[in-house]
Design a protein around this motif. Structure first.
Motif, PDB file in Angstrom:
ATOM      1  N   PRO A 183       3.319   5.680  15.736  1.00  0.00           N
ATOM      2  CA  PRO A 183       3.102   6.845  16.588  1.00  0.00           C
ATOM      3  C   PRO A 183       4.088   7.986  16.328  1.00  0.00           C
ATOM      4  CG  PRO A 183       3.176   4.837  17.887  1.00  0.00           C
ATOM      5  CD  PRO A 183       3.564   4.473  16.495  1.00  0.00           C
ATOM      6  N   ALA A 184       5.292   7.667  15.860  1.00  0.00           N
ATOM      7  CA  ALA A 184       6.297   8.693  15.589  1.00  0.00           C
ATOM      8  C   ALA A 184       6.288   9.135  14.130  1.00  0.00           C
ATOM      9  CB  ALA A 184       7.683   8.180  15.969  1.00  0.00           C
ATOM     10  N   GLY A 185       5.254   8.733  13.368  1.00  0.00           N
ATOM     11  CA  GLY A 185       5.139   9.167  11.991  1.00  0.00           C
ATOM     12  C   GLY A 185       5.540   8.102  10.988  1.00  0.00           C
ATOM     13  N   PRO A 186       5.661   8.481   9.709  1.00  0.00           N
ATOM     14  CA  PRO A 186       6.015   7.528   8.656  1.00  0.00           C
ATOM     15  C   PRO A 186       7.466   7.063   8.802  1.00  0.00           C
ATOM     16  CG  PRO A 186       5.290   9.644   7.728  1.00  0.00           C
ATOM     17  CD  PRO A 186       5.378   9.809   9.200  1.00  0.00           C
ATOM     18  N   ARG A 187       7.682   5.776   8.605  1.00  0.00           N
ATOM     19  CA  ARG A 187       9.020   5.188   8.713  1.00  0.00           C
ATOM     20  C   ARG A 187       9.200   4.100   7.662  1.00  0.00           C
ATOM     21  NH1 ARG A 187      12.432   7.163  12.873  1.00  0.00           N
ATOM     22  NH2 ARG A 187      11.084   8.177  14.358  1.00  0.00           N
ATOM     23  N   THR A 188      10.448   3.737   7.452  1.00  0.00           N
ATOM     24  CA  THR A 188      10.789   2.590   6.615  1.00  0.00           C
ATOM     25  C   THR A 188      11.811   1.755   7.365  1.00  0.00           C
ATOM     26  OG1 THR A 188      12.559   3.776   5.475  1.00  0.00           O
ATOM     27  CG2 THR A 188      10.371   3.822   4.451  1.00  0.00           C
ATOM     28  N   HIS A 189      11.901   0.493   6.984  1.00  0.00           N
ATOM     29  CA  HIS A 189      12.870  -0.390   7.628  1.00  0.00           C
ATOM     30  C   HIS A 189      13.257  -1.492   6.645  1.00  0.00           C
ATOM     31  CE1 HIS A 189      14.870  -1.666  11.303  1.00  0.00           C
ATOM     32  NE2 HIS A 189      14.665  -2.892  10.886  1.00  0.00           N
ATOM     33  N   LYS A 190      14.523  -1.839   6.650  1.00  0.00           N
ATOM     34  CA  LYS A 190      15.041  -2.914   5.795  1.00  0.00           C
ATOM     35  C   LYS A 190      14.762  -4.258   6.461  1.00  0.00           C
ATOM     36  CE  LYS A 190      18.253  -4.387   2.653  1.00  0.00           C
ATOM     37  NZ  LYS A 190      17.756  -4.658   1.350  1.00  0.00           N
ATOM     38  N   VAL A 191      14.179  -5.167   5.710  1.00  0.00           N
ATOM     39  CA  VAL A 191      13.857  -6.508   6.212  1.00  0.00           C
ATOM     40  C   VAL A 191      14.869  -7.484   5.638  1.00  0.00           C
ATOM     41  CG1 VAL A 191      12.103  -8.317   6.275  1.00  0.00           C
ATOM     42  CG2 VAL A 191      11.429  -5.913   6.326  1.00  0.00           C
ATOM     43  N   VAL A 192      15.516  -8.266   6.519  1.00  0.00           N
ATOM     44  CA  VAL A 192      16.529  -9.212   6.051  1.00  0.00           C
ATOM     45  C   VAL A 192      16.104 -10.663   6.239  1.00  0.00           C
ATOM     46  CG1 VAL A 192      18.466  -7.625   6.324  1.00  0.00           C
ATOM     47  CG2 VAL A 192      17.795  -9.053   8.249  1.00  0.00           C
ATOM     48  N   ASP A 193      15.162 -10.927   7.123  1.00  0.00           N
ATOM     49  CA  ASP A 193      14.714 -12.291   7.400  1.00  0.00           C
ATOM     50  C   ASP A 193      13.666 -12.708   6.356  1.00  0.00           C
ATOM     51  OD1 ASP A 193      13.174 -14.501   8.435  1.00  0.00           O
ATOM     52  OD2 ASP A 193      14.083 -14.110  10.393  1.00  0.00           O
ATOM     53  N   PRO A 194      13.907 -13.803   5.600  1.00  0.00           N
ATOM     54  CA  PRO A 194      12.965 -14.227   4.560  1.00  0.00           C
ATOM     55  C   PRO A 194      11.576 -14.599   5.106  1.00  0.00           C
ATOM     56  CG  PRO A 194      14.994 -15.539   4.461  1.00  0.00           C
ATOM     57  CD  PRO A 194      15.100 -14.629   5.634  1.00  0.00           C
ATOM     58  N   GLU A 195      11.505 -15.161   6.312  1.00  0.00           N
ATOM     59  CA  GLU A 195      10.202 -15.505   6.900  1.00  0.00           C
ATOM     60  C   GLU A 195       9.381 -14.254   7.182  1.00  0.00           C
ATOM     61  OE1 GLU A 195       9.913 -18.333  10.114  1.00  0.00           O
ATOM     62  OE2 GLU A 195      11.720 -19.351   9.385  1.00  0.00           O
ATOM     63  N   ILE A 196      10.034 -13.218   7.699  1.00  0.00           N
ATOM     64  CA  ILE A 196       9.336 -11.958   7.973  1.00  0.00           C
ATOM     65  C   ILE A 196       8.908 -11.311   6.658  1.00  0.00           C
ATOM     66  CG2 ILE A 196       9.568  -9.648   8.959  1.00  0.00           C
ATOM     67  CD1 ILE A 196      11.464 -10.931  11.048  1.00  0.00           C
ATOM     68  N   ALA A 197       9.757 -11.391   5.649  1.00  0.00           N
ATOM     69  CA  ALA A 197       9.410 -10.848   4.331  1.00  0.00           C
ATOM     70  C   ALA A 197       8.161 -11.539   3.783  1.00  0.00           C
ATOM     71  CB  ALA A 197      10.584 -11.010   3.364  1.00  0.00           C
ATOM     72  N   ASN A 198       8.066 -12.864   3.941  1.00  0.00           N
ATOM     73  CA  ASN A 198       6.874 -13.590   3.488  1.00  0.00           C
ATOM     74  C   ASN A 198       5.628 -13.153   4.244  1.00  0.00           C
ATOM     75  OD1 ASN A 198       8.001 -15.104   1.432  1.00  0.00           O
ATOM     76  ND2 ASN A 198       8.638 -16.740   2.826  1.00  0.00           N
ATOM     77  N   ASP A 199       5.769 -12.916   5.565  1.00  0.00           N
ATOM     78  CA  ASP A 199       4.631 -12.438   6.358  1.00  0.00           C
ATOM     79  C   ASP A 199       4.165 -11.070   5.864  1.00  0.00           C
ATOM     80  OD1 ASP A 199       4.744 -14.731   7.898  1.00  0.00           O
ATOM     81  OD2 ASP A 199       5.872 -13.787   9.528  1.00  0.00           O
ATOM     82  N   LEU A 200       5.116 -10.205   5.526  1.00  0.00           N
ATOM     83  CA  LEU A 200       4.772  -8.855   5.073  1.00  0.00           C
ATOM     84  C   LEU A 200       4.099  -8.858   3.694  1.00  0.00           C
ATOM     85  CD1 LEU A 200       7.960  -6.964   6.253  1.00  0.00           C
ATOM     86  CD2 LEU A 200       5.665  -6.780   7.220  1.00  0.00           C
ATOM     87  N   LYS A 201       4.428  -9.835   2.857  1.00  0.00           N
ATOM     88  CA  LYS A 201       3.829  -9.924   1.520  1.00  0.00           C
ATOM     89  C   LYS A 201       2.331 -10.190   1.589  1.00  0.00           C
ATOM     90  CE  LYS A 201       7.979 -11.643  -0.755  1.00  0.00           C
ATOM     91  NZ  LYS A 201       8.628 -12.822  -1.358  1.00  0.00           N
ATOM     92  N   ARG A 202       1.867 -10.777   2.700  1.00  0.00           N
ATOM     93  CA  ARG A 202       0.445 -11.105   2.857  1.00  0.00           C
ATOM     94  C   ARG A 202      -0.395  -9.927   3.332  1.00  0.00           C
ATOM     95  NH1 ARG A 202       2.731 -15.650   5.936  1.00  0.00           N
ATOM     96  NH2 ARG A 202       3.210 -17.242   4.410  1.00  0.00           N
ATOM     97  N   LEU A 203       0.249  -8.844   3.729  1.00  0.00           N
ATOM     98  CA  LEU A 203      -0.483  -7.694   4.264  1.00  0.00           C
ATOM     99  C   LEU A 203      -0.934  -6.764   3.152  1.00  0.00           C
ATOM    100  CD1 LEU A 203       1.848  -6.916   7.292  1.00  0.00           C
ATOM    101  CD2 LEU A 203      -0.391  -8.021   7.365  1.00  0.00           C
ATOM    102  N   LEU A 216       5.939  -2.465  17.983  1.00  0.00           N
ATOM    103  CA  LEU A 216       5.383  -1.246  17.426  1.00  0.00           C
ATOM    104  C   LEU A 216       4.127  -1.615  16.646  1.00  0.00           C
ATOM    105  CD1 LEU A 216       5.909   1.834  16.543  1.00  0.00           C
ATOM    106  CD2 LEU A 216       6.797   0.802  14.481  1.00  0.00           C
ATOM    107  N   THR A 217       3.002  -1.060  17.049  1.00  0.00           N
ATOM    108  CA  THR A 217       1.767  -1.249  16.296  1.00  0.00           C
ATOM    109  C   THR A 217       1.642  -0.062  15.357  1.00  0.00           C
ATOM    110  OG1 THR A 217       0.772  -2.406  18.164  1.00  0.00           O
ATOM    111  CG2 THR A 217      -0.725  -1.610  16.450  1.00  0.00           C
ATOM    112  N   ALA A 218       1.522  -0.343  14.063  1.00  0.00           N
ATOM    113  CA  ALA A 218       1.550   0.713  13.050  1.00  0.00           C
ATOM    114  C   ALA A 218       0.621   0.356  11.898  1.00  0.00           C
ATOM    115  CB  ALA A 218       2.974   0.892  12.534  1.00  0.00           C
ATOM    116  N   LYS A 219       0.317   1.370  11.076  1.00  0.00           N
ATOM    117  CA  LYS A 219      -0.467   1.147   9.858  1.00  0.00           C
ATOM    118  C   LYS A 219       0.506   0.758   8.744  1.00  0.00           C
ATOM    119  CE  LYS A 219      -2.201   4.475   7.411  1.00  0.00           C
ATOM    120  NZ  LYS A 219      -2.954   5.610   6.902  1.00  0.00           N
ATOM    121  N   PHE A 220       0.278  -0.393   8.175  1.00  0.00           N
ATOM    122  CA  PHE A 220       1.122  -0.909   7.099  1.00  0.00           C
ATOM    123  C   PHE A 220       0.865  -0.107   5.831  1.00  0.00           C
ATOM    124  CE2 PHE A 220       1.672  -3.878   3.512  1.00  0.00           C
ATOM    125  CZ  PHE A 220       2.990  -4.251   3.714  1.00  0.00           C
TER     126      PHE A 220
END
Length: 193
Positions: free
Chosen positions: A154-174, A135-139
């Motif tokens: 594309p389907a509008g505003p959403r939220t999602h729970k992140v459980v993987d610490p590596e993915i969480a670190n990637d998201l902190k940089r955005l 999914l390509t989306a605006k952060f």
């Protein structure tokens, strides 16, 4: 009963019945997602905009949002599906499998991949198909305290729970407004209504 009282009662019952018909059906159906736990099955009622039976891509719309949906083969032939038809999509978003900054100039979209090789969902209802998608989306933001990422796709505003610490670190940089590619596992069922 007087004639006026009868008319008022009939009108009130008609309004009450009409009002009840406009509310969505609430379901309490849940599926267990590996690494996440119990997740509610989301139900979307959408309108068909275009159909391409050869690629199995159906453009759909819900309110102001439109996106493309790849309908798995298990749901049958798409030649009878027409613009204006209604579909019910029941889906479960699984764990976030990856997150990365999207290529420059990317726009919100969904790219579907083959069925997932490793089962990630337990107690799926019949005829659900597991697959992965990008999914390509605006952060919008990531909240480390709750582990919730917010984005607009594309389907509008959403939220999602992140459980993987590596993915969480990637998201902190955005930063807010960055375009991001989010890779999900999902389970989906589509039917014409």
């Amino acid at each position: 009963m007087s004639k006026h009282a009868s008319w008022i009662l009939a009108f009130s019952l008609a309004l009450g019945a009409a009002g009840c018909a406009t509310y969505p059906t609430v379901t309490s159906e849940t599926v267990v997602v590996a690494g996440v736990g119990a997740v509610e099955v989301e139900r979307l009622d959408v309108d068909v905009v275009t159909v391409n039976p050869a690629t199995r891509i159906v453009a759909i719309r819900q309110g102001d949002y439109a996106w493309r949906l790849m309908v798995p083969e298990i749901f049958g032939d798409l030649n009878a599906l027409r613009p204006g038809d209604r579909l019910q999509i029941r889906r479960v978003e699984g764990a976030l499998l990856g997150a990365r900054r999207a290529k420059r100039g990317a726009r919100p979209e969904i790219v579907y991949m083959e069925e997932v090789s490793q089962p990630r969902f337990q107690n799926l209802p019949d005829r659900f198909v597991e697959r992965s998608l990008t999914l390509t989306a605006k952060f919008e933001r990531y909240d480390p305290a709750t582990g919730i990422v917010s984005y607009v796709g594309p389907a509008g505003p959403r939220t999602h729970k992140v459980v993987d610490p590596e993915i969480a670190n990637d998201l902190k940089r955005l930063r807010r407004g960055d375009m991001v590619d989010l890779i999900f596992a999902e389970a989906i069922h589509v039917q014409k209504i």
